[in-house]
Each structure stands twice: as structure tokens, then as C-alpha cells.
Design a protein around this motif. Structure first.
Motif, PDB file in Angstrom:
ATOM      1  N   ALA A 203       0.651  -1.279   0.165  1.00  0.00           N
ATOM      2  CA  ALA A 203      -0.072  -0.059  -0.180  1.00  0.00           C
ATOM      3  C   ALA A 203       0.768   1.390   0.052  1.00  0.00           C
ATOM      4  CB  ALA A 203      -1.058   0.084   1.195  1.00  0.00           C
ATOM      5  N   GLN A 204       2.093   1.243   0.553  1.00  0.00           N
ATOM      6  CA  GLN A 204       2.845   2.186   0.625  1.00  0.00           C
ATOM      7  C   GLN A 204       3.346   2.695  -0.680  1.00  0.00           C
ATOM      8  OE1 GLN A 204       3.779   4.242   3.311  1.00  0.00           O
ATOM      9  NE2 GLN A 204       4.534   5.683   1.829  1.00  0.00           N
ATOM     10  N   ASN A 205       3.489   1.714  -1.691  1.00  0.00           N
ATOM     11  CA  ASN A 205       3.727   2.201  -2.919  1.00  0.00           C
ATOM     12  C   ASN A 205       2.627   3.098  -3.717  1.00  0.00           C
ATOM     13  OD1 ASN A 205       6.106   0.939  -3.077  1.00  0.00           O
ATOM     14  ND2 ASN A 205       5.510  -0.942  -4.183  1.00  0.00           N
ATOM     15  N   ASN A 226      -6.966  -0.574   2.805  1.00  0.00           N
ATOM     16  CA  ASN A 226      -6.855   0.604   3.373  1.00  0.00           C
ATOM     17  C   ASN A 226      -7.811   1.816   3.311  1.00  0.00           C
ATOM     18  OD1 ASN A 226      -5.499   3.170   4.202  1.00  0.00           O
ATOM     19  ND2 ASN A 226      -3.205   1.931   4.210  1.00  0.00           N
ATOM     20  N   GLU A 227      -8.652   1.981   4.282  1.00  0.00           N
ATOM     21  CA  GLU A 227      -9.722   2.745   4.202  1.00  0.00           C
ATOM     22  C   GLU A 227      -9.254   4.320   4.062  1.00  0.00           C
ATOM     23  OE1 GLU A 227     -13.771   3.793   4.212  1.00  0.00           O
ATOM     24  OE2 GLU A 227     -12.829   1.593   4.334  1.00  0.00           O
ATOM     25  N   GLU A 228      -8.287   4.401   4.646  1.00  0.00           N
ATOM     26  CA  GLU A 228      -7.671   6.239   4.680  1.00  0.00           C
ATOM     27  C   GLU A 228      -6.860   6.088   3.331  1.00  0.00           C
ATOM     28  OE1 GLU A 228      -4.264   8.752   6.705  1.00  0.00           O
ATOM     29  OE2 GLU A 228      -4.930   6.927   7.497  1.00  0.00           O
ATOM     30  N   LEU A 229      -6.360   5.232   2.694  1.00  0.00           N
ATOM     31  CA  LEU A 229      -5.533   5.511   1.575  1.00  0.00           C
ATOM     32  C   LEU A 229      -6.833   5.690   0.447  1.00  0.00           C
ATOM     33  CD1 LEU A 229      -3.066   5.641  -0.233  1.00  0.00           C
ATOM     34  CD2 LEU A 229      -3.022   3.258  -0.238  1.00  0.00           C
ATOM     35  N   CYS A 233      -7.033   8.711  -2.141  1.00  0.00           N
ATOM     36  CA  CYS A 233      -7.254   8.338  -3.708  1.00  0.00           C
ATOM     37  C   CYS A 233      -8.338   9.373  -4.113  1.00  0.00           C
ATOM     38  CB  CYS A 233      -7.009   6.907  -4.069  1.00  0.00           C
ATOM     39  SG  CYS A 233      -6.914   6.747  -5.810  1.00  0.00           S
ATOM     40  N   ALA A 234      -9.396   9.050  -3.569  1.00  0.00           N
ATOM     41  CA  ALA A 234     -10.601   9.607  -4.161  1.00  0.00           C
ATOM     42  C   ALA A 234     -10.613  11.090  -3.932  1.00  0.00           C
ATOM     43  CB  ALA A 234     -11.988   9.178  -3.185  1.00  0.00           C
ATOM     44  N   SER A 235     -10.021  11.936  -2.989  1.00  0.00           N
ATOM     45  CA  SER A 235      -9.748  12.987  -2.922  1.00  0.00           C
ATOM     46  C   SER A 235      -8.996  13.790  -3.845  1.00  0.00           C
ATOM     47  CB  SER A 235      -9.069  13.538  -1.258  1.00  0.00           C
ATOM     48  OG  SER A 235      -7.930  13.182  -1.089  1.00  0.00           O
ATOM     49  N   ARG A 236      -7.901  12.967  -4.346  1.00  0.00           N
ATOM     50  CA  ARG A 236      -7.109  13.566  -5.227  1.00  0.00           C
ATOM     51  C   ARG A 236      -7.536  13.219  -6.784  1.00  0.00           C
ATOM     52  NH1 ARG A 236      -1.745  14.762  -3.831  1.00  0.00           N
ATOM     53  NH2 ARG A 236      -1.692  15.309  -1.669  1.00  0.00           N
ATOM     54  N   HIS A 237      -8.554  12.426  -6.843  1.00  0.00           N
ATOM     55  CA  HIS A 237      -9.253  12.004  -7.881  1.00  0.00           C
ATOM     56  C   HIS A 237      -8.471  11.360  -9.011  1.00  0.00           C
ATOM     57  CE1 HIS A 237     -13.063  12.279 -10.278  1.00  0.00           C
ATOM     58  NE2 HIS A 237     -12.389  12.486 -11.484  1.00  0.00           N
ATOM     59  N   VAL A 238      -7.597  10.376  -8.357  1.00  0.00           N
ATOM     60  CA  VAL A 238      -6.801   9.514  -8.947  1.00  0.00           C
ATOM     61  C   VAL A 238      -7.590   8.336  -9.344  1.00  0.00           C
ATOM     62  CG1 VAL A 238      -4.810   8.190  -8.968  1.00  0.00           C
ATOM     63  CG2 VAL A 238      -4.903  10.474  -7.792  1.00  0.00           C
ATOM     64  N   GLY A 239      -7.430   8.076 -10.770  1.00  0.00           N
ATOM     65  CA  GLY A 239      -8.113   6.928 -11.336  1.00  0.00           C
ATOM     66  C   GLY A 239      -7.396   5.694 -11.052  1.00  0.00           C
ATOM     67  N   GLU A 266     -17.460   2.759  -4.827  1.00  0.00           N
ATOM     68  CA  GLU A 266     -18.317   3.145  -3.766  1.00  0.00           C
ATOM     69  C   GLU A 266     -17.306   4.220  -2.722  1.00  0.00           C
ATOM     70  OE1 GLU A 266     -18.845  -0.611  -1.496  1.00  0.00           O
ATOM     71  OE2 GLU A 266     -20.202  -1.300  -2.913  1.00  0.00           O
ATOM     72  N   HIS A 267     -16.275   4.235  -3.001  1.00  0.00           N
ATOM     73  CA  HIS A 267     -15.598   5.325  -2.317  1.00  0.00           C
ATOM     74  C   HIS A 267     -15.142   6.430  -3.138  1.00  0.00           C
ATOM     75  CE1 HIS A 267     -14.592   1.971   0.626  1.00  0.00           C
ATOM     76  NE2 HIS A 267     -14.036   3.181   1.503  1.00  0.00           N
ATOM     77  N   GLY A 268     -15.830   6.573  -4.367  1.00  0.00           N
ATOM     78  CA  GLY A 268     -15.795   7.768  -5.120  1.00  0.00           C
ATOM     79  C   GLY A 268     -14.395   7.811  -6.122  1.00  0.00           C
TER      80      GLY A 268
END
Length: 329
Positions: A203-205, A226-229, A233-239, A266-268
Motif C-alpha cells: 500500500a505504501q507504493n 486501506n480505508e484511509e488510502l 485517492c478519491a480526494s485526489r481524483h486519481v483513477g 463506492e469510495h468515489g
């Protein structure tokens, strides 16, 4: 659902050229280059068995195709049929990713390889209803200076067929922490990039790839735990580029129900559904949609969202994106 999947327009953003060569064409190209194989044996050397055990076994299937990608004519012919076969199953846009270093064994320079791929893709675009882009892959295990030279060669054709770059290879042995400086340099070139990360559970990668500026992630499976990750990812809108069949074959997960496509949605998180390696995995995009649609009972709205998200997260120009969005019926 199978007929619907075959007929509906589709977008393939994660598809390796050398893992997606036409079997009959490749058999012929190798024969012309002095390598004659019984076709049934040849097929076994090009495609993984259903009981493929791991990534190492999977990667052995790339040896033969790369042998016919060492000269301009072989590369051009292979790229043409790559796009043609995608178009015939109603793929409207495909990003062909390839590592020039794999085609340099007989003296071709990176720019010559990129130009040959584009020549084949351009021929297919002229004959079929498909748009294309090229993603130039750097390779883990190569030194930063060489990888940067590959990115620079791709940058020369950015907007003239090339749309982005990537890094592939052994993620476990060469984590993202070793490539951060490389990608800072690539970003300074004003070169968009996606990154193969999270395929082997690290996940760190994934976090590092997002932090260094990746706008898309190849696979990204490790993020599912990893819920936080996922929120990050969603907040940065990374696909995320989802590749179910190849992930099953390499044992990235054990069952199709473990594919995180719906979890990510579901997490956007924007997602695309992709083939990864059409020939090695013996799949196409219609099969991928059938498999996921049946397993997760996707609604028409979810399938439409995957299409629109795929268009938006593609590296295509705004004009191409507009045309692709208009193709959905």
C-alpha cells in the motif's frame, strides 16, 4: 449480458502491446524471422494456463512476442493488428503501453520504436472506428538515467501519438521509494504518467505514486485493504486501472469477488476496466465486462459510469474525449 458487452462501446486504458499480439500474425512474423513453431505448441507458449500459479510464470509468456518486435516492420504490423482486433470488439479508444527497451536488442533506438508503433496504430485508425494513444513504459531495475532517456524519447512525440509514460516490472524488488526522484524529473518534463503499483500488496507504493503526481494507478489492489488510502485517492481524483483476469492469473487475488472495482467506486474512486494482456491472458474487453457484470450484478448506471470515468481519466485530448462520450448510446 454477453451480447450487450460485445456491442457496447468500450475503453481500454491498460493494455500491453507485447502481451496482446495477434496469435496468427505473430506466428507468421516469427516464421519469417526463422522461428517456425507448431501452432498449437506456439499457442501454449503465448498464453497462460488456467491454473497459472504466479506472476513469474505469467511473465514467461512475453518471451516469444518480444522476439518479433525487434525490427520496424514487425513492430508496425503488430501494432496495426493490436488496434484492429480491439476495434473489432467495439473498443473505441485504447492506450497501447510498451517498453522500448524490450525492442532494442537489434539496434533500434527508442524513438524509432515509438514511431513504428505509431505507424501501425495510425494505419488502424484510418481503417477502423478506433482512437489510440501510446504509453511509454520505463522499467524497474533499470537505472534512473536510462529510464529518464526513455521518458524523454516519449516526450518528443507527446501529442503526436504518445499520451503518457509509465513504469512496469518487479514492484516488490523495486518499490516506489526508489523511483520518486525519477518521477519528479519526468513530471518536470511536463509528461503525464500512470504507474504500476499496488499489484503485489504494498500500500505504501500506492501512497508514494499518488504523492509524486500519478494521475492514474495500474492495478492499485493493495489500496482495497486501506480505508484511509482509498479516501486519499478519491480526494485526489486519481483513477485506477482494473484488470480482473490477469490479476486472477497472477494470484494478486484468488477469486473474482475479491476484485475491488465496486469497492473503489463506492469510495468515489474513478475506475476503468481493462484487459492488461489480451493474448497472454486469453481475454478481451467484452469478456472482462461479462465477468465483472455477472459477478457483481452491475447496473446499467454503473456500466455507464465506468465508461464515462474511463474517458475522463484517459490521457486523450479533449477533442477525442468529446467524441468518445458521444459514442455511448
Amino acid at each position: 449480458m454477453p451480447v450487450v458487452a460485445e456491442k457496447m462501446p468500450k475503453i481500454d486504458l491498460h493494455c500491453h502491446l507485447d502481451g496482446s499480439l495477434d496469435l496468427e500474425v505473430t506466428h507468421k512474423l516469427l516464421a519469417e524471422r526463422g522461428e517456425d513453431y507448431n501452432f498449437q505448441e506456439f499457442r501454449k507458449l503465448m498464453q497462460v494456463d488456467p491454473d497459472c500459479q504466479n506472476l513469474a510464470e505469467y511473465l514467461k509468456r512475453f518471451d516469444l512476442p518480444n522476439r518479433c518486435l525487434q525490427d520496424v516492420e514487425g513492430i508496425k504490423t503488430s501494432a496495426y493488428h493490436f488496434a484492429k482486433n480491439a476495434a473489432l470488439e467495439n473498443v473505441k479508444y485504447i492506450e497501447a503501453r510498451f517498453a522500448p527497451v524490450q525492442s532494442m536488442k537489434q539496434g533500434l533506438k527508442p524513438i524509432e520504436i515509438i514511431e513504428a508503433v505509431e505507424a501501425g496504430l495510425a494505419q488502424a485508425r484510418g481503417e477502423f472506428d478506433i482512437e489510440t494513444g501510446m504509453i511509454i513504459c520505463m522499467m524497474r531495475g533499470m537505472d534512473d538515467e536510462f529510464n529518464y532517456s526513455i521518458a524523454k524519447a516519449g516526450r518528443e512525440m507527446l501529442g503526436a501519438g504518445v499520451v503518457a509514460c509509465d513504469i512496469a516490472g518487479d514492484e516488490e524488488s523495486y518499490p516506489m521509494s526508489q523511483q520518486m526522484e525519477l518521477f519528479r524529473s519526468v513530471k518536470a518534463l511536463d509528461m503525464p504518467f500512470t504507474i504500476h503499483v499496488g499489484e503485489t500488496g504494498n500500500a505504501q507504493n500506492v501512497r508514494d505514486a499518488i504523492d509524486v503526481g500519478a494521475v492514474r494507478l495500474g492495478h492499485g489492489i493493495a489500496m482495497a485493504r486501506n480505508e484511509e488510502l482509498m479516501k486519499y485517492c478519491a480526494s485526489r481524483h486519481v483513477g485506477v486501472e482494473i484488470c480482473p483476469t490477469s490479476n486472477l492469473q497472477t494470484k494478486a487475488y484468488r477469486h473474482i469477488k475479491d476484485c475491488p472495482i465496486c469497492l473503489f467506486m463506492e469510495h468515489g474512486i474513478p475506475v476503468s476496466l481493462n484487459t492488461d494482456n489480451r493474448t497472454v491472458s486469453n481475454t478481451n474487453l467484452s469478456t472482462e465486462f461479462d465477468k465483472v457484470s455477472v459477478s457483481f450484478r452491475l447496473t446499467d448506471e454503473q456500466i455507464h459510469k465506468i465508461y464515462t470515468d474511463s474517458v475522463e481519466m484517459s490521457f486523450a485530448s479533449d477533442d477525442v474525449k468529446h467524441r468518445l462520450l458521444s459514442k455511448w448510446r
